[in-house]
Design a protein around this motif. Structure first.
Motif, PDB file in Angstrom:
ATOM      1  N   ARG A   2      51.669  62.104  25.767  1.00 55.44           N
ATOM      2  CA  ARG A   2      52.060  61.020  24.861  1.00 55.44           C
ATOM      3  C   ARG A   2      51.329  59.731  25.236  1.00 55.44           C
ATOM      4  NH1 ARG A   2      58.167  59.863  25.039  1.00 55.44           N
ATOM      5  NH2 ARG A   2      57.647  58.593  23.211  1.00 55.44           N
ATOM      6  N   ILE A   3      50.871  59.025  24.241  1.00 54.55           N
ATOM      7  CA  ILE A   3      50.274  57.707  24.446  1.00 54.55           C
ATOM      8  C   ILE A   3      51.194  56.682  23.798  1.00 54.55           C
ATOM      9  CG2 ILE A   3      48.321  56.209  23.946  1.00 54.55           C
ATOM     10  CD1 ILE A   3      46.570  58.700  23.925  1.00 54.55           C
ATOM     11  N   ARG A   5      52.311  52.568  23.310  1.00 52.91           N
ATOM     12  CA  ARG A   5      51.916  51.164  23.389  1.00 52.91           C
ATOM     13  C   ARG A   5      53.156  50.288  23.280  1.00 52.91           C
ATOM     14  NH1 ARG A   5      47.420  52.490  19.002  1.00 52.91           N
ATOM     15  NH2 ARG A   5      45.732  53.196  20.359  1.00 52.91           N
ATOM     16  N   VAL A  33      52.878  61.151  30.018  1.00 51.84           N
ATOM     17  CA  VAL A  33      52.848  59.950  29.206  1.00 51.84           C
ATOM     18  C   VAL A  33      51.888  58.919  29.801  1.00 51.84           C
ATOM     19  CG1 VAL A  33      54.820  58.922  30.429  1.00 51.84           C
ATOM     20  CG2 VAL A  33      54.279  58.171  28.104  1.00 51.84           C
ATOM     21  N   THR A  34      51.171  58.237  28.936  1.00 51.03           N
ATOM     22  CA  THR A  34      50.340  57.092  29.315  1.00 51.03           C
ATOM     23  C   THR A  34      50.853  55.885  28.552  1.00 51.03           C
ATOM     24  OG1 THR A  34      48.371  58.421  29.731  1.00 51.03           O
ATOM     25  CG2 THR A  34      48.036  56.078  29.290  1.00 51.03           C
ATOM     26  N   ILE A  35      51.139  54.793  29.280  1.00 49.53           N
ATOM     27  CA  ILE A  35      51.737  53.616  28.661  1.00 49.53           C
ATOM     28  C   ILE A  35      50.836  52.407  28.882  1.00 49.53           C
ATOM     29  CG2 ILE A  35      53.770  52.129  28.553  1.00 49.53           C
ATOM     30  CD1 ILE A  35      55.408  54.423  29.668  1.00 49.53           C
ATOM     31  N   SER A  36      50.576  51.676  27.823  1.00 52.25           N
ATOM     32  CA  SER A  36      49.832  50.424  27.916  1.00 52.25           C
ATOM     33  C   SER A  36      50.658  49.304  27.283  1.00 52.25           C
ATOM     34  CB  SER A  36      48.464  50.543  27.233  1.00 52.25           C
ATOM     35  OG  SER A  36      48.605  51.026  25.911  1.00 52.25           O
TER      36      SER A  36
END
Length: 246
Positions: A2-3, A5, A33-36
């Motif tokens: 998952r990306i 934002r 998950v990757t969170i920015s």
């Protein structure tokens, strides 16, 4: 994977919350998950109880900033600010509804997230540490009293500041003294209640050394945004008890 934002609304003169928010989110290490994080500002320079200062939190400029975040296709928008503490919690509830109506993106705030954490922990009293003036702290205490949460007068600390740039200069030694003083008076839970305080990075130290739960408002909005996007808050490591419990 998952990306995700996260979009964060920032008072224009705030110099603390962006690096702290990045650091909190950067502690998440996950294969799933990757969170920015992305930020948008609107003008806030003075914190007090005057009509001019309160006008800074009218919806129009905040909604404009939110629409700019929505252009980046963020998954959630968080208002990283504590103005509802003195303007009233319904102010943030209406703001979130307005943001969602304007952008189609779910929203939360530092204060609404803090209140969710307090409810989840069953907290009925807590200590208050702010850089604000006494009159503003009194309004915060009144608003919490109205929902059945007591801020005992002996657990209330403030610095009397109104200029937000000066608030951003408050050092760790000053905050250490305020937090330890409140904890020494018997508070089991307290909040560092201002998103321009460089306080979140000290939460682990305070919780360990004073056996107190510290609910910081930069951290609380991150907690609230993660809840909305259904990311386990326990993935946040090293930023306090609030992220460690359900």
């Amino acid at each position: 994977m998952r990306i995700i934002r996260l979009g964060v609304l920032v008072p224009s003169s705030n110099t603390a919350l962006e690096p702290l928010t990045h650091a909190i989110v950067s502690s998440i290490q996950s294969k799933d998950v990757t969170i920015s994080v992305y930020f948008s500002r609107f003008r806030v320079t003075t914190i007090d109880i005057s009509s001019e200062a309160n006008a800074q939190f009218e919806f129009s400029p905040i909604l404009h900033a939110a629409t700019l975040l929505a252009d980046a296709k963020v998954d959630v928008i968080g208002w990283s600010g504590t103005s509802a503490g003195w303007l009233g919690f319904e102010h943030d509830e209406k703001l979130c509804a307005a943001i969602e109506a304007e952008t189609g993106v779910k929203a939360t705030t530092s204060v609404l997230s803090l209140n969710s954490i307090l409810r989840g922990l069953g907290v009925i009293s807590f200590g208050l540490v702010t850089p604000y003036r006494k009159e503003l702290n009194s309004l915060i205490r009144q608003n919490y009293g109205a929902i059945g949460v007591d801020i005992n007068a002996t657990w209330d600390r403030h610095l009397g500041l109104t200029d937000n740039i000066e608030i951003g200069k408050v050092d760790e030694a000053t905050l250490d003294g305020m937090v330890m003083d409140v904890a020494s008076k018997g508070a089991h839970v307290l909040s560092t209640f201002c998103t321009n305080l460089r306080a979140a990075q000290r939460v682990g130290h305070w919780e360990k050394s004073a056996s107190v739960i510290v609910l910081d408002t930069v951290a609380s909005v991150v907690w609230g945004m993660l809840k909305i996007v259904e990311v386990d808050t326990k993935l946040v490591k090293g930023w306090g008890y609030m992220f460690e419990v359900e």
